[in-house]
Design an enzyme around this catalytic site. Structure first.
Site, PDB file in Angstrom:
ATOM      1  N   GLU A 188       0.658  -1.249   0.031  1.00  0.00           N
ATOM      2  CA  GLU A 188       0.022   0.080   0.007  1.00  0.00           C
ATOM      3  C   GLU A 188       0.854   1.204   0.093  1.00  0.00           C
ATOM      4  OE1 GLU A 188      -2.660   0.392   3.227  1.00  0.00           O
ATOM      5  OE2 GLU A 188      -3.519   2.210   2.549  1.00  0.00           O
ATOM      6  N   ARG A 220       5.291 -12.896   9.215  1.00  0.00           N
ATOM      7  CA  ARG A 220       6.162 -11.914   9.233  1.00  0.00           C
ATOM      8  C   ARG A 220       7.265 -11.610   9.903  1.00  0.00           C
ATOM      9  NH1 ARG A 220       2.893  -7.157   9.397  1.00  0.00           N
ATOM     10  NH2 ARG A 220       4.234  -5.949  10.094  1.00  0.00           N
ATOM     11  N   LYS A 245       4.639   0.490   9.328  1.00  0.00           N
ATOM     12  CA  LYS A 245       4.687   1.737   8.947  1.00  0.00           C
ATOM     13  C   LYS A 245       4.092   2.932   9.852  1.00  0.00           C
ATOM     14  CE  LYS A 245       3.109   0.161   4.688  1.00  0.00           C
ATOM     15  NZ  LYS A 245       2.428   0.144   3.380  1.00  0.00           N
TER      16      LYS A 245
HETATM   17  P1  ATP Z   1       2.955  -2.312   7.953  1.00  0.00           P
HETATM   18  O1  ATP Z   1       2.185  -3.430   9.176  1.00  0.00           O
HETATM   19  O2  ATP Z   1       4.182  -1.755   8.154  1.00  0.00           O
HETATM   20  O3  ATP Z   1       1.690  -1.151   7.652  1.00  0.00           O
HETATM   21  P2  ATP Z   1       1.689  -3.583   5.821  1.00  0.00           P
HETATM   22  O4  ATP Z   1       1.418  -5.175   5.813  1.00  0.00           O
HETATM   23  O5  ATP Z   1       0.521  -3.024   6.097  1.00  0.00           O
HETATM   24  O6  ATP Z   1       2.860  -3.271   6.847  1.00  0.00           O
HETATM   25  P3  ATP Z   1       1.749  -3.398   3.128  1.00  0.00           P
HETATM   26  O7  ATP Z   1       2.285  -2.337   2.363  1.00  0.00           O
HETATM   27  O8  ATP Z   1       0.420  -3.962   2.993  1.00  0.00           O
HETATM   28  O9  ATP Z   1       1.996  -3.022   4.562  1.00  0.00           O
HETATM   29  O10 ATP Z   1       2.874  -4.750   2.827  1.00  0.00           O
HETATM   30  C1  ATP Z   1       2.987  -5.090   1.397  1.00  0.00           C
HETATM   31  C2  ATP Z   1       3.440  -6.475   1.581  1.00  0.00           C
HETATM   32  O11 ATP Z   1       4.530  -6.656   2.424  1.00  0.00           O
HETATM   33  C3  ATP Z   1       2.266  -7.299   2.217  1.00  0.00           C
HETATM   34  O12 ATP Z   1       2.080  -8.606   1.481  1.00  0.00           O
HETATM   35  C4  ATP Z   1       2.732  -7.668   3.603  1.00  0.00           C
HETATM   36  O13 ATP Z   1       2.440  -8.876   4.092  1.00  0.00           O
HETATM   37  C5  ATP Z   1       4.342  -7.601   3.344  1.00  0.00           C
HETATM   38  N1  ATP Z   1       4.747  -7.372   4.727  1.00  0.00           N
HETATM   39  C6  ATP Z   1       4.681  -6.138   5.574  1.00  0.00           C
HETATM   40  N2  ATP Z   1       5.135  -6.170   6.682  1.00  0.00           N
HETATM   41  C7  ATP Z   1       6.127  -7.442   6.683  1.00  0.00           C
HETATM   42  C8  ATP Z   1       6.744  -8.004   7.616  1.00  0.00           C
HETATM   43  N3  ATP Z   1       7.181  -7.241   8.770  1.00  0.00           N
HETATM   44  N4  ATP Z   1       7.551  -9.333   7.311  1.00  0.00           N
HETATM   45  C9  ATP Z   1       6.887 -10.058   6.057  1.00  0.00           C
HETATM   46  N5  ATP Z   1       6.123  -9.533   5.177  1.00  0.00           N
HETATM   47  C10 ATP Z   1       5.723  -8.046   5.516  1.00  0.00           C
HETATM   48 MG    MG Z   2      -0.671  -1.188   6.689  1.00  0.00          MG
END
Ligand code: ATP
Ligand code: MG
Ligand code: MG
Length: 549
Positions: free
Chosen positions: A32, A258, A268
């Site tokens: 995102e 994760r 984020k």
């Molecule tokens: P955050 O929790 O930091 O906001 P998010 O999952 O909301 O991260 P996205 O932009 O939706 O951020 O993530 C893109 C991809 O990265 C998704 O498929 C998500 O599952 C993966 N991702 C995010 N954080 C991690 C992590 N700590 N370890 C592994 N994969 C991750």
């Molecule tokens: Mg997010």
């Protein structure tokens, strides 16, 4: 090289290809665009792009852009740059979930027509109360039994902008008593009069993540839709949409744990707070565990890929020690970073038996093992060593310079300290030393000299600044309890700065981001900005793991 760590998805993909279930795999990385990528994202990037590479498939980059109020073009740009920097290329054009808004809208109409979706007038608070809880079934919305015709009319008018934000949603009609709360008539569309970075003002209703994700996967022919474990409970919903819509194919969702890394925050939302509240100077501050921050700090992309390979992929969570990432960085830099000398806290050394008008140029290898050529190091009567490399009252086992003792100057002569020169306040201002002229590239006769220290020529060295970055947080799990910033000020997070450092002349040519090992000090790279006209070097990582010592 350590053996490849366990990656259970590798086996699933290999089996699907072997069985002929798929002739080629297609994965996707779906960020995102609401912030910069962090080290956690690197795990997902290496996994999705890595599987596609390994098995001759494709990996798409798709921005999951259904929440326009939190998203920005600048984040899109940074995400593309970071993925390329990590060494991956997406297949075809950059994709956006918003590319599919029209199809998704048509599919929403399809669900209404088949009696599987309805327009609900409950407010957000009311809907929450109706949803129930883990222990309590939900209650049906009073709007659940609207006719198809009424739902079609209302939904079209939602799209046309006739209703205010929050007044209505489109919901799937599934099961308000389901044990899985995600299946209790989830919201498919919300009214939001927000300008969208891709679609402008074309839409005032936006699809939810759940209504968007699986269908976007299906449109793109994704075979393995890999996400983190928080989405495990969404999988039944993911599959429900695929069953109830005329999608071109049925991707499968797989979940993995994760990455949780010690001594930093990888969310984020929390990283955004550090930026917004002025704890750091932006998303690419070298103290941030963002890919842009790590890059600026000097982390090589190969080290991050190596780290992601080494931690493996499984469904059991756990905390990975930051030391593991640092180890990967050191391994990479030890092999590839040229050596240089930089004195952080200069102490003048006067070589009394070396002529004042003489200068010689020593040629030192740029790397001890790899053939990277040599560098020219000037040597003359006045030098600098580090203040920490001389002691008047040496502790036991001190191997550096003491009065009457000898050390080797790296790549040059053995010197002996004869005299300490002090100012009125008793501060040491210089040392008077002598060299043993027979010790250039040769052992001293009849004695052993154990200590080796780094140095630079006083006149022919450059002034520079050095910042000693360390881990982002002192505590292993800053997020464990309460507010991770409680009791912390911006000053607490500041990295020590040395502004009167002296480096060998070759470092004037150092390019932004180029890695060096400063002998005995650690790995460093030049920052993109100078500090008051002096080149600024960022410490990437220490030479050894001395954390906690
Ligand atoms: P955050 O929790 O930091 O906001 P998010 O999952 O909301 O991260 P996205 O932009 O939706 O951020 O993530 C893109 C991809 O990265 C998704 O498929 C998500 O599952 C993966 N991702 C995010 N954080 C991690 C992590 N700590 N370890 C592994 N994969 C991750
Ligand atoms: Mg997010
Ligand atoms: Mg997400």
């Amino acid at each position: 090289e350590a053996p490849a760590a366990v990656n259970f998805l590798r086996k699933i993909v290999a089996d699907d290809l072997a069985s002929g279930k798929h002739s080629q795999i297609v994965t996707r990385f779906p960020p995102e665009p609401n912030g910069f990528l962090h080290i956690g994202h690197a795990k997902s990037i290496c996994l999705n792009f890595g599987l596609a590479e390994e098995f001759g498939g494709q990996c798409h980059l798709r921005f999951d852009d259904t929440n326009p109020s939190k998203e920005e073009q600048a984040y899109i740009d940074s995400i593309e740059e970071d993925i390329k920097w990590l060494g991956f290329r997406w297949h075809g054009a950059v994709r956006y979930a918003s590319n599919y808004f029209e199809v998704l809208y048509q599919w929403a109409l399809h669900l209404i027509e088949s009696g599987n979706a309805y327009v609900c007038d409950l407010s957000a608070d009311e809907a929450r109360a109706f949803r129930g809880s883990l222990t309590e079934p939900g209650k049906n919305s009073p709007y659940r039994e609207r006719s198809v015709a009424e739902n079609l009319d209302l939904f079209k008018r939602m799209k046309a902008g006739e209703f205010v934000e929050g007044s209505r949603t489109l919901r799937a009609k599934i099961d308000m008593a389901s044990g899985n709360i995600n299946l209790r008539d989830p919201v498919l569309y919300r009214i939001r009069f927000a300008h969208h970075h891709q679609t402008g003002d074309a839409w005032c209703i936006y699809p939810s993540y759940d209504f968007t994700h699986g269908q976007s996967d299906a449109i793109e022919g994704i075979t393995h839709s890999i996400c983190t474990l928080e989405f495990e409970d969404h999988r039944p919903l993911y599959e429900w949409f695929l069953q109830h819509l005329p999608v071109p194919c049925k991707p499968r969702q797989y979940e993995f744990a994760r990455l949780n890394l010690s001594h930093c925050v990888t969310s984020k939302r929390k990283l955004a707070r550090l930026v917004a509240e002025g704890y750091v100077d932006g998303w690419d501050d070298p103290r941030m565990p963002t890919l842009a921050g790590l890059r600026r700090r000097g982390y090589p992309p190969a080290a991050i890929r190596r780290f992601c390979e080494r931690i493996g992929v499984n469904r059991a969570g756990g905390l990975v020690d930051f030391a593991m990432l640092e180890l990967c960085v050191r391994e990479e830099l030890d092999s590839n970073a040229p050596r240089a000398m930089c004195v952080l806290k200069p102490l003048k050394v006067i070589i009394s038996n070396y002529p004042a008008d003489e200068m010689q140029t020593l040629q030192l290898p740029r790397h001890p093992k790899q053939d990277m050529g040599t560098r020219s190091i000037p040597f003359s009567r006045e030098l600098y060593i580090d203040q920490d490399d001389f002691s008047e009252n040496p502790p036991a086992g001190y191997k550096r310079l003491v009065l009457g003792g000898e050390v080797r100057l790296r790549g040059a002569y053995v010197i002996k300290a004869d005299k300490v020169i002090k100012d009125e306040s008793g501060q040491i201002t210089a040392l008077e030393c002598r060299i043993d002229a027979d010790t250039l590239g040769a052992n001293p006769a009849g004695r052993k000299v154990k200590g080796v220290i780094h140095w630079v020529c006083a006149e022919h060295s450059i002034l520079c600044a050095v910042r000693l970055y360390d881990r982002q947080f002192q505590v292993a799990q800053p997020e464990a309890e309460g507010d991770f910033l409680e009791g912390l000020t911006a000053e607490d997070m500041a990295a020590p700065l040395y502004t009167n450092c002296r480096a060998e002349p070759a470092l004037l040519q150092a390019k932004t981001g180029e890695a060096y090992q400063f002998e005995r000090e650690g790995y460093f790279c030049r920052d993109r900005e100078d500090l008051k006209g002096k080149p600024l070097f960022n410490r990437t990582v220490t030479l050894r793991d001395t954390w906690g010592e």
